[in-house]
Design an enzyme around this catalytic site. Structure first.
Site, short mmCIF file in Angstrom:
data_model
loop_
_atom_site.label_atom_id
_atom_site.label_comp_id
_atom_site.label_asym_id
_atom_site.label_seq_id
_atom_site.Cartn_x
_atom_site.Cartn_y
_atom_site.Cartn_z
N SER B 133 0.84 -1.19 0.00
CA SER B 133 0.00 0.00 0.00
C SER B 133 0.89 1.25 0.00
CB SER B 133 -0.92 -0.05 1.22
OG SER B 133 -1.99 0.84 1.08
N ASP B 385 -8.38 -5.70 -5.79
CA ASP B 385 -8.02 -4.57 -4.94
C ASP B 385 -8.27 -3.25 -5.66
OD1 ASP B 385 -6.90 -2.86 -3.08
OD2 ASP B 385 -4.83 -3.33 -3.63
N HIS B 410 -6.05 -6.56 -1.30
CA HIS B 410 -4.95 -5.61 -1.02
C HIS B 410 -3.72 -6.35 -0.46
CE1 HIS B 410 -3.61 -1.55 -0.85
NE2 HIS B 410 -3.65 -1.39 0.46
#
Lengths: 447, 447
Positions: B133, B385, B410
């Protein structure tokens, strides 16, 4: 044929609390530019007035037509007219806080993006960074940190390794010494012997008076501290002469004849003279540097070079990021022995600016000798230039290339072509142009 | 088997006026490390408590033995315990001024140099950056900006292109929508229809009361503004579900069953129900997300995910550097149409923090899509995601490689191996390990 422009930036690219902006000056010359995405040669301005660098970087003007290139000269923040806080810029460490190489590179990146989006036909123009000395370091670091902005860099006489313990601290002064040694019999020995002569004379008031009058000093020497200033000033003079030991009459740091060290050494043939005779000769030598025009009524020890350089700003930079260890031993060089004394520097910086230098930061930021994963940088070095001590003088990879110009002083290659140019600088320039063409060619194919 | 450490840095790497330092926390696990310059896997901590990222990055633990690697998890400044000004860190924009990606990367660079010089046998350890991320963006940017520090980077689910106009602003929410569409008949349509149902009910006090009680809200809705908060909270819930739509029971943002969107969609089969029946189903769906344990007495709209994330810090970052345009149209997605409104963001940021976002800065700094001159970065993306919308999903060069995991949410690949892992994530991890071995191998040969 050159236009002056101004662009507004954030004073702080790396923080959002202060939203203040300032005006940076840049110069553009586009008479040879091919408007359909022709290349841009971008001078990464260093510690001085950009018009002066512009006038002393004739190489860019010489190649503009051949490369169909636009020339851009960007002034470094805190120098020339590009003062973030106007007259207050140097008032304290708070106002000086944004004088760093990182902020300067960010300025350049934002400027180039602005040019590419606002100048019709420049959208895909490949940009090459060019700079000399600290500007050469910036050119190299710019390519390393912003390879999406510049396709390559010519870093002329850029001592990117004069940091930490990457190179011996004494090489710089031994190169200066060699320049004098090669330029006349007895020359470097005369200078080596001059220090003790000054020491002996400055131990008496009469001697100090004699020194003041012999050296035509604007402010007479009053004590031993002043004598130390005299010696520093002389040292700086010899160093400056080494930097500008060009093969033709030139006016970079000072107006000087061709091969000025040879001229200076004509006064310094006999190192065995008595103190006073020796120092009278030393005066003749420095007088050639400071008073080639013959117009100076006295010599001012507070100035060793052109006023176009921003001494104050550079001293702040040397007190923060640009910590370059230097030392002398009096054996391999012609100077009084002096160890590198970081603590003394740190104290002096704290006294002057309230800041402490961070000697390892530049290494963390720009990688020291571990730079092989970068590409498209030509490092050029002058064999006569003391700054070659901290330069990249051997190829690192196929695209991190070192050029040495044995007869070259400080970024001679960036100067205009001259009939008196040695073959070595002509070849260096040809090679530099060859690399630039490759970078431009490759970039053009990617669109 | 994991040790907690602290290192002191300058709060400001890029300025010298403030010489203040702070303590940053990092974790080290070296039980599998080969002490003779074995590799280091370095997690570039993102916006939360580093122990939580450490616990949710099982992949690094799984490969430590195979690679003989030391694991290091570095906490991002302003998160977890690494607060530059302690409790004052978020008090105003002056204290927040050093919360930037550039400062964080500089922290990591200085930390790695410190580790290499202080840990016996680590001098030439090749270091690989790993992150997910925002941490994945940092890993990629770290390799781009400090290639002398890390030999390569695994950037998992890193939306480095969710900036400026690099990608369409609506893709993010259309991916969320597709996840729901694929997970049950009528599911995305039920959600799409829920917004007007809420709008109709929230137009009366009775309706607001009904909504408050139906959704078991801890603070009842009082007006239309509160109803807007309810809708935002629901939107965020759907987005979060898309991020954590893992193939097995997990506890990342919340404790959840395997394939939670399928579970949620079991409540959302009939989009044509009356407003109240539809919204009762929507409550069942969100209740599964917020109250899988069954212990919550009411649902708190101010929290949508784990407390381990530093919401305040991230919101400041989104108000300064991390400006990620997002939009919905209600056609390609199941959300209420909302244009990207930079001006509104800017006003809100100024109101909250006294800062203005600089939307183009990240592009200037990190190059946007023009990153082909970098090397040794693997960008992995989950097909489920929403952040894959801004990810690098196609190879850029031989050494800037994209991996897509169709069944992955994710950064699924960063999680521990699990018997329920789809084949696609197993293959992705195998490929990631393969690249890491290549980087390590190559680095070892250079010494």
């Amino acid at each position: 044929m050159i236009q002056f422009y101004y662009i507004r930036y954030f004073i702080d690219h790396f923080g959002f609390d202060e939203n203040l902006t300032f005006q940076q000056r840049y110069l553009v010359a586009d008479q040879h530019w091919k408007k359909d995405n022709g290349p841009i040669l971008f001078y990464t301005g260093n510690e001085g007035d950009i018009t002066w660098f512009c006038n002393n970087t004739g190489f860019m003007w010489d190649v503009a037509e051949e490369l169909n290139a636009m020339l851009v000269f960007a002034e470094h923040r805190y120098y020339g007219e590009s003062l973030p806080f106007g007259n207050e810029s140097f008032s304290d460490s708070k106002h000086l806080n944004y004088l760093t190489s990182e902020q300067a590179l960010a300025d350049f990146a934002v400027l180039i993006e602005y040019l590419k989006t606002t100048i019709a036909g420049a959208r895909y123009s490949p940009v090459i960074a060019i700079g000399g000395s600290y500007g050469g370091m910036l050119a190299a670091w710019f390519r390393m940190k912003y390879p999406h902005v510049v396709v390559g860099a010519l870093a002329a006489s850029a001592p990117i390794w004069q940091f930490g313990d990457l190179v011996p601290c004494g090489t710089y002064f031994s190169i200066v010494t060699n320049d004098f040694k090669k330029s006349g019999t007895g020359c470097s020995e005369s200078i080596r012997n001059s220090w003790n002569a000054i020491n002996r004379l400055s131990s008496t008031d009469a001697g100090l008076q004699w020194l003041s009058s012999t050296f035509h000093l604007c402010s007479p020497l009053k004590n031993l501290q002043d004598a130390a200033i005299l010696k520093n000033w002389l040292s700086e003079t010899w160093v400056n002469l080494a930097m500008v030991n060009y093969p033709y009459k030139a006016d970079f740091l000072q107006p000087l004849p061709a091969w000025p060290i040879q001229e200076v050494c004509k006064f310094l043939k006999d190192p065995s003279l008595s103190d006073k005779l020796l120092l009278q000769n030393v005066f003749q030598a420095v007088n050639l540097y400071y008073n080639y025009s013959g117009e100076a009524s006295c010599l001012d020890m507070s100035e060793t070079a052109t006023k176009n350089l921003g001494q104050l700003g550079w001293y702040y930079q040397a007190c923060t990021e640009m910590v370059m260890p230097m030392c002398t031993d009096g054996v391999n060089d012609m100077f009084e022995p002096q160890k590198w004394d970081f603590d003394a520097l740190s104290e002096e910086c704290y006294r002057l600016w309230g800041v402490r230098p961070r000697p390892s930061w530049i290494l963390s930021m720009y990688g020291g000798k571990n730079i092989s994963s970068h590409s498209n940088i030509v490092f050029s070095n002058g064999g006569l230039d003391p700054w070659s001590a901290g330069g990249v003088t051997q190829n690192i990879t196929d695209s991190l290339v070192a050029i040495v110009i044995p007869d070259g002083a400080h970024h001679l290659d960036l100067r205009s072509r001259n009939p008196l140019d040695p073959k070595s600088v002509q070849q260096a320039r040809a090679l530099e142009i060859c690399y630039m063409k490759q970078w431009i060619e490759k970039a053009s194919h990617s669109h």
